[in-house]
Design a protein around this motif. Sequence first.
Motif, short mmCIF file in Angstrom:
data_model
loop_
_atom_site.label_atom_id
_atom_site.label_comp_id
_atom_site.label_asym_id
_atom_site.label_seq_id
_atom_site.Cartn_x
_atom_site.Cartn_y
_atom_site.Cartn_z
N GLN A 7 -9.65 -12.15 -7.05
CA GLN A 7 -10.88 -12.79 -8.02
C GLN A 7 -10.40 -12.99 -9.28
O GLN A 7 -11.00 -14.04 -10.15
CB GLN A 7 -11.80 -11.34 -8.19
CG GLN A 7 -12.68 -11.00 -6.85
CD GLN A 7 -13.37 -9.63 -6.97
OE1 GLN A 7 -13.02 -9.09 -7.80
NE2 GLN A 7 -14.70 -9.59 -6.37
N GLU A 8 -9.45 -12.73 -9.85
CA GLU A 8 -8.87 -12.85 -10.98
C GLU A 8 -8.38 -14.22 -11.13
O GLU A 8 -8.52 -14.99 -12.00
CB GLU A 8 -7.70 -12.05 -11.69
CG GLU A 8 -7.40 -12.14 -13.12
CD GLU A 8 -6.45 -11.24 -13.69
OE1 GLU A 8 -5.90 -11.41 -14.61
OE2 GLU A 8 -6.21 -10.05 -12.84
N ALA A 39 -11.01 1.01 -0.41
CA ALA A 39 -10.90 0.87 -1.53
C ALA A 39 -9.53 0.40 -2.03
O ALA A 39 -9.43 -0.29 -3.04
CB ALA A 39 -11.05 2.50 -2.20
N GLN A 40 -8.32 0.67 -1.45
CA GLN A 40 -7.06 0.10 -1.40
C GLN A 40 -7.06 -1.42 -1.52
O GLN A 40 -6.39 -2.05 -1.86
CB GLN A 40 -6.06 0.74 -0.65
CG GLN A 40 -5.85 2.09 -0.72
CD GLN A 40 -4.89 2.67 0.49
OE1 GLN A 40 -5.37 3.07 1.49
NE2 GLN A 40 -3.61 2.92 0.13
N ARG A 59 -9.37 -7.48 -6.21
CA ARG A 59 -9.60 -7.85 -7.65
C ARG A 59 -8.57 -8.83 -8.07
O ARG A 59 -8.76 -9.73 -9.35
CB ARG A 59 -9.44 -6.54 -8.40
CG ARG A 59 -10.92 -5.82 -8.33
CD ARG A 59 -10.72 -4.61 -9.76
NE ARG A 59 -10.40 -3.62 -9.00
CZ ARG A 59 -10.87 -2.52 -8.52
NH1 ARG A 59 -12.23 -2.72 -7.95
NH2 ARG A 59 -10.49 -1.34 -8.09
N ILE A 60 -7.47 -8.79 -7.57
CA ILE A 60 -6.52 -9.76 -8.00
C ILE A 60 -6.82 -11.23 -7.52
O ILE A 60 -6.67 -12.24 -8.26
CB ILE A 60 -4.90 -9.23 -7.54
CG1 ILE A 60 -4.48 -8.16 -8.10
CG2 ILE A 60 -3.95 -10.37 -7.77
CD1 ILE A 60 -3.33 -7.49 -7.40
N ARG A 114 -2.37 -12.75 -1.74
CA ARG A 114 -3.11 -11.58 -1.45
C ARG A 114 -4.14 -11.78 -0.54
O ARG A 114 -4.58 -11.12 0.36
CB ARG A 114 -3.64 -10.86 -2.81
CG ARG A 114 -2.80 -10.37 -3.70
CD ARG A 114 -1.93 -9.02 -3.23
NE ARG A 114 -1.02 -8.33 -4.03
CZ ARG A 114 0.15 -8.55 -4.04
NH1 ARG A 114 0.71 -9.22 -3.19
NH2 ARG A 114 0.91 -7.69 -4.90
N LYS A 150 -9.69 -3.20 -1.89
CA LYS A 150 -10.49 -3.88 -2.82
C LYS A 150 -9.84 -4.10 -4.16
O LYS A 150 -10.18 -4.88 -4.77
CB LYS A 150 -11.83 -3.04 -2.98
CG LYS A 150 -12.61 -3.23 -1.76
CD LYS A 150 -14.05 -2.46 -2.04
CE LYS A 150 -14.98 -2.60 -0.88
NZ LYS A 150 -16.15 -1.69 -0.86
N GLU A 151 -8.63 -2.99 -4.11
CA GLU A 151 -7.92 -3.17 -5.31
C GLU A 151 -7.23 -4.76 -5.33
O GLU A 151 -6.89 -5.38 -6.46
CB GLU A 151 -6.81 -2.14 -5.47
CG GLU A 151 -7.28 -0.73 -6.00
CD GLU A 151 -7.65 -0.74 -7.51
OE1 GLU A 151 -7.11 -1.62 -7.97
OE2 GLU A 151 -8.84 -0.10 -7.78
N LYS A 152 -6.79 -5.16 -4.14
CA LYS A 152 -6.00 -6.35 -4.20
C LYS A 152 -7.09 -7.47 -4.22
O LYS A 152 -6.67 -8.77 -4.66
CB LYS A 152 -5.13 -6.45 -2.70
CG LYS A 152 -4.39 -5.10 -2.45
CD LYS A 152 -3.41 -4.78 -3.49
CE LYS A 152 -2.67 -3.51 -3.26
NZ LYS A 152 -1.91 -3.19 -4.49
N TYR A 194 0.74 -1.31 0.00
CA TYR A 194 -0.06 0.18 0.02
C TYR A 194 0.86 1.12 0.17
O TYR A 194 0.42 2.41 0.09
CB TYR A 194 -0.99 -0.08 1.13
CG TYR A 194 -1.92 -1.15 1.25
CD1 TYR A 194 -2.87 -1.23 0.32
CD2 TYR A 194 -1.91 -2.02 2.34
CE1 TYR A 194 -4.01 -2.39 0.15
CE2 TYR A 194 -2.79 -3.16 2.19
CZ TYR A 194 -3.64 -3.32 1.16
OH TYR A 194 -4.57 -4.49 1.19
#
Length: 203
Positions: A178-179, A168-169, A175-176, A145, A171-173, A91
């Motif tokens: 989820q991928e 929000a920071q 997304r990784i 993550r 949640k960016e991780k 972060y």
Amino acid sequence: MSRVTISPEEDRLNAQIAFAIEIDKLKRIIRRNHLIDGSRRENTAEHSWHVGMLAMIFGEHAPPGTDLQRVVAMLLVHDLVEIDAGDTFIYDPVEVAAQAEAERAAADRIFGLLPADQSAWMRELWDEFEAMRTPEAKFAKALDRFSPILANHLTEGGTWPLFKVKAAQVKEKVRIIQEGSPSLGAYALELVELSVAKGHLAE
């Protein structure tokens, strides 16, 4: 009288032993995250072991056809570069910006200690993890993550409030995650939202 020559087998073993001694240094690299019981901060060797175990435990949440043995191998080597480059706080944009070059140099040196064939194999695993293009690398990165999010959630936010990390920071991780694994990503998102609701993570 000492011998003048060393056989190829002895030379190979000596290189492997040098590498084995070198990677012991990973035990002294301290991460920001705490152990789940909150007693102390974890070291990177503990983290690498834990995410390797997660690959076996959560294998059914990987994309179909994922080579789990390769995922475990990838996770065991992915943070060896921290012996030279140290732990990067994900972060912190300044640390992250300097991370890639420092870790590439570390990979050159550390994997270069091994015999050529093993050096190439481990470097390939590390490069694959970093590129995050294969199902194995995406799942490995997802676990990498997922682990700190789980730990922070179970330690009343852990490092999140300490370093003023926002939802929000995190949640960016997610997304990784989820991928690499939609089901683990959905669970991680629930943890984030629950942490916000409990006041352990700022919106």
